[in-house]
Design an enzyme around this catalytic site. Structure first.
Site, PDB file in Angstrom:
ATOM      1  N   SER A 126      40.388  42.442  19.443  1.00  0.00           N
ATOM      2  CA  SER A 126      40.718  43.849  19.076  1.00  0.00           C
ATOM      3  C   SER A 126      40.790  44.019  17.768  1.00  0.00           C
ATOM      4  O   SER A 126      41.834  43.664  17.210  1.00  0.00           O
ATOM      5  CB  SER A 126      41.713  44.575  19.704  1.00  0.00           C
ATOM      6  OG  SER A 126      42.072  45.632  19.288  1.00  0.00           O
ATOM      7  N   HIS A 133      36.145  44.151  20.440  1.00  0.00           N
ATOM      8  CA  HIS A 133      36.882  45.421  21.096  1.00  0.00           C
ATOM      9  C   HIS A 133      37.176  46.278  20.266  1.00  0.00           C
ATOM     10  O   HIS A 133      37.635  45.792  19.145  1.00  0.00           O
ATOM     11  CB  HIS A 133      38.020  44.818  22.097  1.00  0.00           C
ATOM     12  CG  HIS A 133      38.726  45.854  22.964  1.00  0.00           C
ATOM     13  ND1 HIS A 133      38.191  46.092  24.018  1.00  0.00           N
ATOM     14  CD2 HIS A 133      39.788  46.447  22.583  1.00  0.00           C
ATOM     15  CE1 HIS A 133      39.025  47.143  24.483  1.00  0.00           C
ATOM     16  NE2 HIS A 133      39.974  47.578  23.768  1.00  0.00           N
ATOM     17  N   ASP A 172      38.976  50.085  19.364  1.00  0.00           N
ATOM     18  CA  ASP A 172      39.877  50.883  19.948  1.00  0.00           C
ATOM     19  C   ASP A 172      39.722  51.979  19.162  1.00  0.00           C
ATOM     20  O   ASP A 172      40.376  52.327  18.227  1.00  0.00           O
ATOM     21  CB  ASP A 172      41.291  50.353  19.837  1.00  0.00           C
ATOM     22  CG  ASP A 172      41.652  49.234  20.973  1.00  0.00           C
ATOM     23  OD1 ASP A 172      41.327  49.622  22.210  1.00  0.00           O
ATOM     24  OD2 ASP A 172      42.033  48.099  20.486  1.00  0.00           O
ATOM     25  N   MET A 210      41.088  55.777  18.976  1.00  0.00           N
ATOM     26  CA  MET A 210      42.307  56.726  19.434  1.00  0.00           C
ATOM     27  C   MET A 210      42.111  58.063  18.552  1.00  0.00           C
ATOM     28  O   MET A 210      41.707  58.095  17.265  1.00  0.00           O
ATOM     29  CB  MET A 210      43.565  56.108  18.891  1.00  0.00           C
ATOM     30  CG  MET A 210      43.718  54.621  19.479  1.00  0.00           C
ATOM     31  SD  MET A 210      45.131  54.014  19.227  1.00  0.00           S
ATOM     32  CE  MET A 210      45.235  52.236  19.911  1.00  0.00           C
ATOM     33  N   HIS A 243      36.542  51.019  23.541  1.00  0.00           N
ATOM     34  CA  HIS A 243      37.529  51.630  24.252  1.00  0.00           C
ATOM     35  C   HIS A 243      38.279  52.965  23.862  1.00  0.00           C
ATOM     36  O   HIS A 243      38.666  53.088  22.950  1.00  0.00           O
ATOM     37  CB  HIS A 243      38.860  50.526  24.308  1.00  0.00           C
ATOM     38  CG  HIS A 243      40.217  51.045  25.208  1.00  0.00           C
ATOM     39  ND1 HIS A 243      41.009  50.341  25.201  1.00  0.00           N
ATOM     40  CD2 HIS A 243      40.062  52.022  26.124  1.00  0.00           C
ATOM     41  CE1 HIS A 243      41.901  51.008  25.900  1.00  0.00           C
ATOM     42  NE2 HIS A 243      41.330  51.858  26.422  1.00  0.00           N
ATOM     43  N   MET A 280      40.307  55.989  23.830  1.00  0.00           N
ATOM     44  CA  MET A 280      41.452  56.705  24.230  1.00  0.00           C
ATOM     45  C   MET A 280      41.411  58.054  23.672  1.00  0.00           C
ATOM     46  O   MET A 280      42.216  58.327  22.618  1.00  0.00           O
ATOM     47  CB  MET A 280      42.657  55.716  23.837  1.00  0.00           C
ATOM     48  CG  MET A 280      42.776  54.414  24.650  1.00  0.00           C
ATOM     49  SD  MET A 280      43.717  52.943  23.459  1.00  0.00           S
ATOM     50  CE  MET A 280      42.196  52.440  22.562  1.00  0.00           C
ATOM     51  N   MET A 328      44.759  48.625  31.999  1.00  0.00           N
ATOM     52  CA  MET A 328      45.747  48.546  30.964  1.00  0.00           C
ATOM     53  C   MET A 328      47.110  47.889  31.196  1.00  0.00           C
ATOM     54  O   MET A 328      47.770  48.276  32.125  1.00  0.00           O
ATOM     55  CB  MET A 328      46.197  49.998  30.487  1.00  0.00           C
ATOM     56  CG  MET A 328      44.930  50.505  29.749  1.00  0.00           C
ATOM     57  SD  MET A 328      44.142  50.051  28.507  1.00  0.00           S
ATOM     58  CE  MET A 328      45.525  49.518  27.308  1.00  0.00           C
ATOM     59  N   ASP A 385      43.770  44.524  29.046  1.00  0.00           N
ATOM     60  CA  ASP A 385      44.025  44.901  27.715  1.00  0.00           C
ATOM     61  C   ASP A 385      45.728  45.286  27.371  1.00  0.00           C
ATOM     62  O   ASP A 385      46.200  46.237  28.114  1.00  0.00           O
ATOM     63  CB  ASP A 385      43.244  46.058  27.326  1.00  0.00           C
ATOM     64  CG  ASP A 385      43.208  46.588  25.967  1.00  0.00           C
ATOM     65  OD1 ASP A 385      43.931  46.107  25.078  1.00  0.00           O
ATOM     66  OD2 ASP A 385      42.598  47.566  25.775  1.00  0.00           O
TER      67      ASP A 385
HETATM   68  C1  DX5 Z   1      46.216  49.345  23.092  1.00  0.00           C
HETATM   69  C2  DX5 Z   1      44.803  48.988  22.623  1.00  0.00           C
HETATM   70  C3  DX5 Z   1      44.456  47.235  22.868  1.00  0.00           C
HETATM   71  C4  DX5 Z   1      45.395  46.977  21.628  1.00  0.00           C
HETATM   72  C5  DX5 Z   1      45.819  45.483  22.138  1.00  0.00           C
HETATM   73  O1  DX5 Z   1      46.235  50.644  22.972  1.00  0.00           O
HETATM   74  O2  DX5 Z   1      43.987  49.397  23.779  1.00  0.00           O
HETATM   75  O3  DX5 Z   1      43.197  47.200  22.715  1.00  0.00           O
HETATM   76  O4  DX5 Z   1      44.673  46.552  20.433  1.00  0.00           O
HETATM   77  O5  DX5 Z   1      46.681  44.868  21.203  1.00  0.00           O
HETATM   78  P1  DX5 Z   1      47.437  43.612  21.529  1.00  0.00           P
HETATM   79  O6  DX5 Z   1      46.676  42.534  22.133  1.00  0.00           O
HETATM   80  O7  DX5 Z   1      48.071  43.328  20.373  1.00  0.00           O
HETATM   81  O8  DX5 Z   1      48.380  44.119  22.766  1.00  0.00           O
HETATM   82 ZN    ZN Z   2      41.921  48.497  23.772  1.00  0.00          ZN
END
Ligand code: DX5
Ligand code: ZN
Length: 231
Positions: A18, A43, A45, A47, A76, A78, A147, A185
Site C-alpha cells: 500500500s 494497492h 488507498d 480516502m 481501494h 474509502m 478489513m 488489509d
Molecule cells: C487502511 C488502508 C490500508 C493501509 C494498510 O485504511 O486501507 O490499505 O494502508 O496499512 P498497514 O499495512 O500499515 O496496516
Molecule cells: Zn487499503
C-alpha cells in the site's frame, strides 16, 4: 492438511504494497522497489475525509503510478458515493476498484458498472460488517476484501478475531464456486500474514510492514515466504 488450513496450495499468494505508507518525495523509487521485491499489485488507498477520517489522493496519483509501473493497480475506495469516481479512476489506469458495502447501498449496480468499465470489481467489509452484506452478490465479485483494521490509517494493529471471518469468507466463496480473490488489509505483517493465509486469504495488503522495514524489498519476499508455511 492441518486443522484450519483452508487455502492449501491451490491459490497463489498476492502481495500488494500500500503506497499509503510510501515516501511520496521518491514515489518512483518506492514503486521500483516494490517491483524489484516481487510485488504482485500496487494497492492505492483513496480516502475522502467523509467515509473515513483521513484524506489521501485521487485520479491524478493513480495516473502517476500507472506511468511508473505495469503492475495491476488495486484501488481501494474509502469514500462515500464511490460511483462518482469510477470513470476517472478507470481512465487513470485502475486495474481493480474495491468499494465498501457500508458506502454503497446499490452494490449490485455499482459492481456491475465497474465491470462494464473493464475493471476488476471488489467489495470491502469493515470489521463490524457481517459477511452477509456481500453474500448475495458473490457471483458478481472479482474480489472480496476483509478489513482487518478499521479503515482510515496505516500502521494499526491487526484485529485477531478477523481470522474467523476470513475462514467464513473462504467457505462462502468456495460454496458459491467463486474464484474471487480473498484479500485482507490492515496490520498485515510477518506475524499475522501466515494465519490469514491459512484461514483462506490469498491477497495481502501491507503498508507499514513493507515501507517501514529497513529492507523493504526483502520484506515483500519475507511476507510471501510466510504463505508457504502450512502449519
Ligand atoms: C487502511 C488502508 C490500508 C493501509 C494498510 O485504511 O486501507 O490499505 O494502508 O496499512 P498497514 O499495512 O500499515 O496496516
Ligand atoms: Zn487499503
Amino acid at each position: 492438511m492441518s486443522a484450519g488450513f483452508m487455502n492449501g496450495s491451490v491459490n497463489p499468494s498476492r502481495i500488494a504494497p500500500s503506497i499509503l505508507s510510501a515516501d511520496f518525495a521518491r514515489l518512483d523509487d518506492e514503486i521500483a522497489m516494490c517491483e524489484a521485491g516481487g510485488a504482485d499489485w500496487i494497492h492505492i488507498d483513496v480516502m475522502d475525509g467523509r467515509f473515513v477520517p483521513n484524506l489521501t489522493f485521487g485520479a491524478k496519483v493513480i495516473e502517476t503510478v500507472r506511468r511508473l509501473t505495469k503492475l495491476p493497480l488495486d484501488c481501494h475506495l474509502m469514500v462515500v458515493e464511490p460511483e462518482k469516481y469510477f470513470d476517472d479512476f478507470v481512465s487513470a489506469g485502475a486495474s481493480g476498484i474495491t468499494i465498501h458495502s457500508e458506502a454503497a447501498p446499490h452494490l449490485h449496480r455499482q459492481i456491475t458498472r465497474i465491470r462494464e468499465l473493464g475493471c476488476r470489481a471488489g467489495v470491502a467489509l469493515n470489521p463490524a460488517t457481517p459477511l452477509s452484506a456481500a453474500s448475495e452478490i458473490v457471483p458478481d465479485l472479482d474480489l472480496l476484501l476483509i478489513m482487518t483494521v478499521n479503515p482510515g490509517f496505516g500502521g494499526q494493529q491487526f484485529i485477531p478475531y478477523s481470522l474467523d471471518k476470513i475462514r467464513r469468507a473462504r467457505l462462502l466463496l468456495d460454496e458459491c464456486g467463486s474464484d474471487a480473490v480473498l484479500e485482507v488489509d490492515g496490520g498485515i505483517s510477518r506475524k499475522t500474514i501466515g494465519d490469514c493465509w491459512r484461514a483462506g486469504a490469498d491477497a495481502f495488503v501491507a503498508g507499514n510492514a513493507i515501507f517501514s522495514s529497513s529492507d523493504p524489498k526483502a520484506e515483500i519476499g519475507a511476507l510471501r515466504d510466510q504463505c508457504a508455511v502450512s502449519v
